[in-house]
Design a protein around this motif. Sequence first.
Motif, PDB file in Angstrom:
ATOM      1  N   LEU A   1     -89.272 -14.157  35.879  1.00  0.00           N
ATOM      2  CA  LEU A   1     -90.456 -14.835  36.393  1.00  0.00           C
ATOM      3  C   LEU A   1     -90.271 -16.350  36.377  1.00  0.00           C
ATOM      4  N   ALA A   2     -89.701 -16.878  35.293  1.00  0.00           N
ATOM      5  CA  ALA A   2     -89.449 -18.312  35.217  1.00  0.00           C
ATOM      6  C   ALA A   2     -88.429 -18.735  36.283  1.00  0.00           C
ATOM      7  N   LEU A   3     -87.407 -17.902  36.483  1.00  0.00           N
ATOM      8  CA  LEU A   3     -86.392 -18.207  37.495  1.00  0.00           C
ATOM      9  C   LEU A   3     -86.999 -18.219  38.891  1.00  0.00           C
ATOM     10  N   LEU A   4     -87.928 -17.296  39.163  1.00  0.00           N
ATOM     11  CA  LEU A   4     -88.592 -17.268  40.464  1.00  0.00           C
ATOM     12  C   LEU A   4     -89.341 -18.567  40.714  1.00  0.00           C
ATOM     13  N   GLY A   5     -90.059 -19.067  39.709  1.00  0.00           N
ATOM     14  CA  GLY A   5     -90.756 -20.341  39.859  1.00  0.00           C
ATOM     15  C   GLY A   5     -89.798 -21.499  40.075  1.00  0.00           C
ATOM     16  N   ASN A   6     -88.706 -21.521  39.328  1.00  0.00           N
ATOM     17  CA  ASN A   6     -87.724 -22.599  39.476  1.00  0.00           C
ATOM     18  C   ASN A   6     -87.040 -22.554  40.836  1.00  0.00           C
ATOM     19  N   VAL A   7     -86.711 -21.352  41.301  1.00  0.00           N
ATOM     20  CA  VAL A   7     -86.042 -21.220  42.597  1.00  0.00           C
ATOM     21  C   VAL A   7     -86.975 -21.635  43.732  1.00  0.00           C
ATOM     22  N   THR A   8     -88.259 -21.260  43.637  1.00  0.00           N
ATOM     23  CA  THR A   8     -89.221 -21.663  44.659  1.00  0.00           C
ATOM     24  C   THR A   8     -89.304 -23.184  44.747  1.00  0.00           C
ATOM     25  N   ALA A   9     -89.423 -23.834  43.597  1.00  0.00           N
ATOM     26  CA  ALA A   9     -89.472 -25.301  43.573  1.00  0.00           C
ATOM     27  C   ALA A   9     -88.151 -25.893  44.056  1.00  0.00           C
ATOM     28  N   PHE A  10     -87.049 -25.242  43.734  1.00  0.00           N
ATOM     29  CA  PHE A  10     -85.712 -25.684  44.153  1.00  0.00           C
ATOM     30  C   PHE A  10     -85.595 -25.689  45.673  1.00  0.00           C
ATOM     31  N   PHE A  11     -86.034 -24.613  46.321  1.00  0.00           N
ATOM     32  CA  PHE A  11     -86.007 -24.540  47.780  1.00  0.00           C
ATOM     33  C   PHE A  11     -86.949 -25.576  48.394  1.00  0.00           C
ATOM     34  N   LEU A  12     -88.134 -25.722  47.805  1.00  0.00           N
ATOM     35  CA  LEU A  12     -89.109 -26.678  48.329  1.00  0.00           C
ATOM     36  C   LEU A  12     -88.573 -28.101  48.264  1.00  0.00           C
ATOM     37  N   CYS A  13     -87.976 -28.471  47.148  1.00  0.00           N
ATOM     38  CA  CYS A  13     -87.441 -29.827  46.997  1.00  0.00           C
ATOM     39  C   CYS A  13     -86.246 -30.065  47.922  1.00  0.00           C
ATOM     40  N   THR A  14     -85.443 -29.032  48.151  1.00  0.00           N
ATOM     41  CA  THR A  14     -84.325 -29.170  49.098  1.00  0.00           C
ATOM     42  C   THR A  14     -84.845 -29.465  50.496  1.00  0.00           C
ATOM     43  N   ALA A  15     -85.879 -28.737  50.917  1.00  0.00           N
ATOM     44  CA  ALA A  15     -86.470 -28.961  52.239  1.00  0.00           C
ATOM     45  C   ALA A  15     -87.089 -30.351  52.332  1.00  0.00           C
ATOM     46  N   LEU A  16     -87.761 -30.782  51.264  1.00  0.00           N
ATOM     47  CA  LEU A  16     -88.364 -32.114  51.263  1.00  0.00           C
ATOM     48  C   LEU A  16     -87.298 -33.204  51.306  1.00  0.00           C
ATOM     49  N   CYS A  17     -86.184 -32.979  50.634  1.00  0.00           N
ATOM     50  CA  CYS A  17     -85.087 -33.952  50.672  1.00  0.00           C
ATOM     51  C   CYS A  17     -84.567 -34.133  52.092  1.00  0.00           C
ATOM     52  N   PHE A  18     -84.390 -33.028  52.817  1.00  0.00           N
ATOM     53  CA  PHE A  18     -83.915 -33.166  54.189  1.00  0.00           C
ATOM     54  C   PHE A  18     -84.925 -33.930  55.038  1.00  0.00           C
ATOM     55  N   TYR A  19     -86.210 -33.640  54.837  1.00  0.00           N
ATOM     56  CA  TYR A  19     -87.240 -34.345  55.603  1.00  0.00           C
ATOM     57  C   TYR A  19     -87.203 -35.843  55.312  1.00  0.00           C
ATOM     58  N   GLN A  20     -87.043 -36.201  54.031  1.00  0.00           N
ATOM     59  CA  GLN A  20     -86.952 -37.619  53.670  1.00  0.00           C
ATOM     60  C   GLN A  20     -85.720 -38.264  54.275  1.00  0.00           C
ATOM     61  N   PHE A  21     -84.600 -37.573  54.218  1.00  0.00           N
ATOM     62  CA  PHE A  21     -83.369 -38.107  54.801  1.00  0.00           C
ATOM     63  C   PHE A  21     -83.506 -38.259  56.315  1.00  0.00           C
ATOM     64  N   LEU A  22     -84.202 -37.323  56.940  1.00  0.00           N
ATOM     65  CA  LEU A  22     -84.405 -37.401  58.389  1.00  0.00           C
ATOM     66  C   LEU A  22     -85.252 -38.620  58.744  1.00  0.00           C
ATOM     67  N   LEU A  23     -86.297 -38.860  57.966  1.00  0.00           N
ATOM     68  CA  LEU A  23     -87.134 -40.027  58.220  1.00  0.00           C
ATOM     69  C   LEU A  23     -86.367 -41.328  57.976  1.00  0.00           C
ATOM     70  N   SER A  24     -85.522 -41.327  56.956  1.00  0.00           N
ATOM     71  CA  SER A  24     -84.787 -42.551  56.597  1.00  0.00           C
ATOM     72  C   SER A  24     -83.625 -42.825  57.533  1.00  0.00           C
ATOM     73  N   ALA A  25     -82.879 -41.745  57.863  1.00  0.00           N
ATOM     74  CA  ALA A  25     -81.675 -41.916  58.670  1.00  0.00           C
ATOM     75  C   ALA A  25     -81.973 -41.973  60.158  1.00  0.00           C
TER      76      ALA A  25
END
Length: 281
Positions: free
Chosen positions: A166-190
């Motif tokens: 259960l803890a891993l599921l929460g961490n993985v969900t946040a992990f995927f979300l932050c990865t997607a947000l990172c790409f969005y930030q990089f897209l806006l910056s680059a």
Amino acid sequence: MRTSRVGWGKRYLGGLSFKSGKNGLDRFVLLYLMSFLLIYIRAVRAGIADPYSFYEIFLWTAGKPENLVFLQLLLGLVLVPRVLVAGPGDMVFLVRRKSRKDVWANNMVSVLFVTAVAVAGLLGMSFFVTLFESETRMNTNVTEFLTVSFAGVFTAPGQTVDGVSLALLGNVTAFFLCTALCFYQFLLSAGTRQRAFVMLALLIGLDCAVCYAGGGAPVGVTFLGNVLPVCREGVCRTGFHGVYWVCVCLFLCVSCYLTANNTDMIRTVKTTMPAEERVQE
């Protein structure tokens, strides 16, 4: 009430609707779900077949760094770029938005959508492997497979299979979300998807390098270091790292919002459109 719901959907789901009609979003979702089939094939070849329970398969898939990085690359480099609206290629959608805030809101909904797809695919693949083994499907015993695959984790006191999962599921969900947000930030910056690709790939590489090097505080600030369940030198990191993920998510959301509101993307796009098609912000 019905009108307000329709208005909300049109405003915040417009980006997904536009990308679906333009690029066939269902194809990209199918592509991502098919990637989990590759994980399944790898699991079978590794000797992980039907006798294993759902928890064992899920922990092996989401708790092994090589599997997680593979899924992270697919999420950040394959699916997320296809659902974000940005740049001249999406000018038809962009010029019809009332403000840059609306574009940001649409893209944030898209980020949440791909995160949900990724987690659903991960859970679905894990369940599919154990679908025909009703007796062992939800077994929560600590097996030899788990003790070998996660050395030290399940020998520590208080570590249960369902709790770690259960803890891993929460961490993985946040992990995927932050990865997607990172790409969005990089897209806006680059400004271009190609540069955003390179920046995200470098981030993932740096994250892996620090995590594989091991030891000390640096691992604790990496994405992977806050996902993988490990016990080292008597210290277990198997719980949900809520404070870390909330801080990272908030920082990325605010950063994307501020960057989106300071970008000239929409203004630049509008200057290329005929006057009768322009929409005042």
